[in-house]
Design an enzyme around this catalytic site. Sequence first.
Site, PDB file in Angstrom:
ATOM      1  N   ALA A  24       0.972   3.312 -13.341  1.00 32.92           N
ATOM      2  CA  ALA A  24      -0.134   2.374 -13.160  1.00 32.92           C
ATOM      3  C   ALA A  24      -1.063   2.913 -12.077  1.00 32.92           C
ATOM      4  CB  ALA A  24       0.404   1.010 -12.749  1.00 32.92           C
ATOM      5  N   SER A  27       9.296  24.097 -10.228  1.00 33.51           N
ATOM      6  CA  SER A  27      10.600  24.434 -10.774  1.00 33.51           C
ATOM      7  C   SER A  27      10.995  23.402 -11.821  1.00 33.51           C
ATOM      8  CB  SER A  27      11.620  24.446  -9.626  1.00 33.51           C
ATOM      9  OG  SER A  27      12.914  24.238 -10.126  1.00 33.51           O
ATOM     10  N   THR A  35      -0.438   2.410  -5.613  1.00 31.29           N
ATOM     11  CA  THR A  35      -1.407   3.086  -4.746  1.00 31.29           C
ATOM     12  C   THR A  35      -1.131   4.573  -4.517  1.00 31.29           C
ATOM     13  OG1 THR A  35      -0.109   2.207  -2.918  1.00 31.29           O
ATOM     14  CG2 THR A  35      -2.139   1.050  -3.471  1.00 31.29           C
ATOM     15  N   ALA A  51       1.188  14.991  -8.108  1.00 30.80           N
ATOM     16  CA  ALA A  51       0.429  15.402  -6.915  1.00 30.80           C
ATOM     17  C   ALA A  51       0.004  16.864  -7.023  1.00 30.80           C
ATOM     18  CB  ALA A  51       1.273  15.182  -5.659  1.00 30.80           C
ATOM     19  N   PRO A  96      -7.190  -9.230  -9.565  1.00 32.00           N
ATOM     20  CA  PRO A  96      -8.127  -8.582 -10.484  1.00 32.00           C
ATOM     21  C   PRO A  96      -8.842  -7.391  -9.850  1.00 32.00           C
ATOM     22  CG  PRO A  96      -9.211 -10.420  -9.409  1.00 32.00           C
ATOM     23  CD  PRO A  96      -7.833 -10.334  -8.802  1.00 32.00           C
ATOM     24  N   LYS A 118      -6.468  -1.251 -17.637  1.00 32.31           N
ATOM     25  CA  LYS A 118      -5.835  -2.160 -16.668  1.00 32.31           C
ATOM     26  C   LYS A 118      -6.930  -2.909 -15.915  1.00 32.31           C
ATOM     27  CE  LYS A 118      -2.930  -2.070 -12.536  1.00 32.31           C
ATOM     28  NZ  LYS A 118      -2.263  -1.224 -11.545  1.00 32.31           N
ATOM     29  N   VAL A 133       7.978   9.064 -12.597  1.00 33.52           N
ATOM     30  CA  VAL A 133       7.488   7.690 -12.712  1.00 33.52           C
ATOM     31  C   VAL A 133       6.075   7.657 -12.122  1.00 33.52           C
ATOM     32  CG1 VAL A 133       9.609   6.308 -12.737  1.00 33.52           C
ATOM     33  CG2 VAL A 133       8.727   7.186 -10.574  1.00 33.52           C
TER      34      VAL A 133
HETATM   35  C1  LIG Z   1       9.911   3.933  -8.474  1.00 32.78           C
HETATM   36  C2  LIG Z   1       8.553   4.525  -8.355  1.00 32.78           C
HETATM   37  C3  LIG Z   1       7.490   3.986  -9.089  1.00 32.78           C
HETATM   38  C4  LIG Z   1       6.197   4.509  -8.942  1.00 32.78           C
HETATM   39  N1  LIG Z   1       5.162   3.936  -9.612  1.00 32.78           N
HETATM   40  C5  LIG Z   1       3.896   4.362  -9.362  1.00 32.78           C
HETATM   41  C6  LIG Z   1       2.781   3.768  -9.996  1.00 32.78           C
HETATM   42  O1  LIG Z   1       2.910   2.885 -10.833  1.00 32.78           O
HETATM   43  N2  LIG Z   1       1.547   4.217  -9.665  1.00 32.78           N
HETATM   44  C7  LIG Z   1       1.357   5.216  -8.752  1.00 32.78           C
HETATM   45  O2  LIG Z   1       0.212   5.546  -8.441  1.00 32.78           O
HETATM   46  N3  LIG Z   1       2.404   5.838  -8.207  1.00 32.78           N
HETATM   47  C8  LIG Z   1       3.655   5.444  -8.473  1.00 32.78           C
HETATM   48  N4  LIG Z   1       4.707   6.069  -7.898  1.00 32.78           N
HETATM   49  C9  LIG Z   1       4.471   7.269  -7.114  1.00 32.78           C
HETATM   50  C10 LIG Z   1       4.268   8.449  -8.074  1.00 32.78           C
HETATM   51  O3  LIG Z   1       5.377   8.585  -8.899  1.00 32.78           O
HETATM   52  C11 LIG Z   1       4.073   9.714  -7.265  1.00 32.78           C
HETATM   53  O4  LIG Z   1       3.069   9.517  -6.314  1.00 32.78           O
HETATM   54  C12 LIG Z   1       3.641  10.830  -8.160  1.00 32.78           C
HETATM   55  O5  LIG Z   1       4.504  10.978  -9.225  1.00 32.78           O
HETATM   56  C13 LIG Z   1       3.575  12.108  -7.380  1.00 32.78           C
HETATM   57  O6  LIG Z   1       4.827  12.674  -7.163  1.00 32.78           O
HETATM   58  P1  LIG Z   1       4.841  14.090  -6.512  1.00 32.78           P
HETATM   59  O7  LIG Z   1       4.087  15.021  -7.386  1.00 32.78           O
HETATM   60  O8  LIG Z   1       4.465  13.959  -5.094  1.00 32.78           O
HETATM   61  O9  LIG Z   1       6.402  14.482  -6.520  1.00 32.78           O
HETATM   62  P2  LIG Z   1       7.353  14.949  -7.719  1.00 32.78           P
HETATM   63  O10 LIG Z   1       7.014  14.324  -9.011  1.00 32.78           O
HETATM   64  O11 LIG Z   1       8.760  14.742  -7.205  1.00 32.78           O
HETATM   65  O12 LIG Z   1       7.076  16.496  -7.870  1.00 32.78           O
HETATM   66  C14 LIG Z   1       7.641  17.444  -6.960  1.00 32.78           C
HETATM   67  C15 LIG Z   1       7.400  18.844  -7.492  1.00 32.78           C
HETATM   68  O13 LIG Z   1       7.867  19.775  -6.539  1.00 32.78           O
HETATM   69  C16 LIG Z   1       8.655  20.746  -7.194  1.00 32.78           C
HETATM   70  N5  LIG Z   1       9.636  21.273  -6.246  1.00 32.78           N
HETATM   71  C17 LIG Z   1      10.403  20.605  -5.371  1.00 32.78           C
HETATM   72  N6  LIG Z   1      11.221  21.444  -4.704  1.00 32.78           N
HETATM   73  C18 LIG Z   1      10.936  22.685  -5.171  1.00 32.78           C
HETATM   74  C19 LIG Z   1      11.469  23.986  -4.902  1.00 32.78           C
HETATM   75  N7  LIG Z   1      12.448  24.183  -4.015  1.00 32.78           N
HETATM   76  N8  LIG Z   1      10.954  25.019  -5.585  1.00 32.78           N
HETATM   77  C20 LIG Z   1       9.949  24.875  -6.497  1.00 32.78           C
HETATM   78  N9  LIG Z   1       9.437  23.662  -6.806  1.00 32.78           N
HETATM   79  C21 LIG Z   1       9.934  22.588  -6.141  1.00 32.78           C
HETATM   80  C22 LIG Z   1       9.300  19.990  -8.345  1.00 32.78           C
HETATM   81  O14 LIG Z   1       9.755  20.872  -9.338  1.00 32.78           O
HETATM   82  C23 LIG Z   1       8.107  19.145  -8.802  1.00 32.78           C
HETATM   83  O15 LIG Z   1       7.290  19.923  -9.644  1.00 32.78           O
HETATM   84  C24 LIG Z   1       5.994   5.594  -8.068  1.00 32.78           C
HETATM   85  C25 LIG Z   1       7.066   6.163  -7.387  1.00 32.78           C
HETATM   86  C26 LIG Z   1       8.339   5.638  -7.514  1.00 32.78           C
HETATM   87  C27 LIG Z   1       9.471   6.271  -6.761  1.00 32.78           C
END
Ligand SMILES: Cc1cc2nc3c(=O)[nH]c(=O)nc-3n(C[C@H](O)[C@H](O)[C@H](O)COP(=O)(O)OP(=O)(O)OC[C@H]3O[C@@H](n4cnc5c(N)ncnc54)[C@H](O)[C@@H]3O)c2cc1C
Length: 509
Positions: free
Chosen positions: A57, A46, A351, A22, A103, A85, A54
């Site tokens: 897809a 961090s 999604t 994200a 599909p 895909k 994870v």
């Molecule tokens: C089981 C599972 C399967 C998934 N499969 C899919 C999929 O197939 N397709 C899909 O579209 N999405 C999928 N997702 C969702 C996808 O993984 C997330 O939407 C995507 O990885 C985004 O994560 P994020 O960046 O929001 O959070 P994170 O990856 O958790 O990143 C958080 C960030 O914040 C930083 N951070 C947190 N606290 C601090 C702090 N105190 N100080 C400094 N930095 C901090 C961390 O270091 C990290 O860089 C899945 C999720 C799960 C749980």
Amino acid sequence: MDENGRTGEAIRRIVIVGGGTAGWMTAAGLSAVLGGTRIAIDLVESAEIGTVGVGEATVPHIRNFNAKLGLDEADFMRKTQATYKLGIEFRDWGRKGESYIHPFGAFGQPLGGVAFHQHWLRARQRGEADSIEAYSLPIIAARLKKFAPPATDPRSLGSTFSYAYQFDAALYAQYLRAYAEARGVRRTEGKIQDVSLDGETGFVQAVILESGQRIEGDLFIDCSGFRGLLIEQALKTGYEDWTHWLPCDRAAAVPCDSVEPPTPYTRATSDDAGWRWRIPLQHRVGNGYVYCSHYISDDEAARVLLAKLDGKAQADPRFLRFTTGRRKKQWNRNVVAIGLASGFLEPLESTSIHLIQLAVSTLLELFPERGCATADQDEYNRVMDLEFERIRDFLVLHYHATQRDDSAFWRDKAAAPIPDSLAYKMALFRDRGVVVKYRDGFFLEPSWLAVYLGQNILPRGYDPMADAIDPAEAARKLAELKAAVQSTAEAMPDHQAFLERFCDARGAA
Ligand SMILES: Cc1cc2nc3c(=O)[nH]c(=O)nc-3n(C[C@H](O)[C@H](O)[C@H](O)COP(=O)(O)OP(=O)(O)OC[C@H]3O[C@@H](n4cnc5c(N)ncnc54)[C@H](O)[C@@H]3O)c2cc1C
């Protein structure tokens, strides 16, 4: 504060908290547009905390996002170990032993202005139709493990589908990091330990790192993952819990060796307490078991997952915990939550990355000229809330429309209440195959059809307008389409051969 609830000065400094998928998608999306302005973008992450790791897809919308950034497709695919895909195969969801594909493309073309599936329903009642899958090019291509990009001529059968990617999300984040840094995004490594709020407005003023460094901003994007460092921990926005509709609350994930060429589709197989994913990349296969902790222990879930892998596990399973639902406000004061910080609907239809992309584009459309107006926030929250709810309904349908009664989890799911908005959609479909349409957003008619029909929800009747076409004529058109779908799919290259030619990533692993 002005009449729009706008407070503060012009936005000069944006701070993105988090460097997961994200954080870097947001940084890339914002820097592509704002790179030439005087607005500075900081990103704090961090390594010690790490990312969720994870999310492999995607759905076809990601191609628009990449195109807006101007990414070269072959280069991006090579660097992220991506495969194509064409959809998702659902195994054992209606009844055990059954399989259907959702599909990324249409089932046939309308005849006489009436939706194709209405003619199919009539022909089926007359015993003159094959399975609906036979009329979908992306499904037949996926089953044959074929791939070619869609044709550009809209009259051609080859143009009736789209595609997405299966990729290594950590590599995608790295790729976008290079893109964003090249456009001026400044990255700071460090752990945020405090958040400073304005005593009068409640706006976030700055984040303070363990090192004592203070990073100030006008607009903060919370991409800190499930913890919601700003949106929840600092602003106490609140979370709408949807566990009663989407009960899975844990996942175990593990990559394994590939034992065959990658399939051009993801697989989701239902299991006794949830479902398992299988996502083939060029260098490995991603796997996971998404389950409800009320019905199975972590140890048992890991045992089931490992026992059902295609190839040798490449690591020990990693466990993740989550609560399905969404933040009560995705944009609150001067904080916009994007990614897992904004909510999570479980990974069934892949999604989350799409929601990140929608958040970035909606934020850019409503980018505040000065301060953060209440009207901007309300509109942003309306758009995002609608998309979360539409996706939620579609996901709940998969759990609700099951005939599995061989485990407590599935018996309970089939009997559980569903959102009124889904009950209404299902009632319309059950009567005469009406699919509630959205002007934009997720999911469109073919997706709903695939799941309804794939999980044995058949309408009692069909649209009476279909009778305007002679049944023999309709049956002939169906047969022609089926033959054309089969021959077009057969003529496509093998998915593996296409990957090797276009974006071979061997050696990059
Ligand atoms: C089981 C599972 C399967 C998934 N499969 C899919 C999929 O197939 N397709 C899909 O579209 N999405 C999928 N997702 C969702 C996808 O993984 C997330 O939407 C995507 O990885 C985004 O994560 P994020 O960046 O929001 O959070 P994170 O990856 O958790 O990143 C958080 C960030 O914040 C930083 N951070 C947190 N606290 C601090 C702090 N105190 N100080 C400094 N930095 C901090 C961390 O270091 C990290 O860089 C899945 C999720 C799960 C749980």
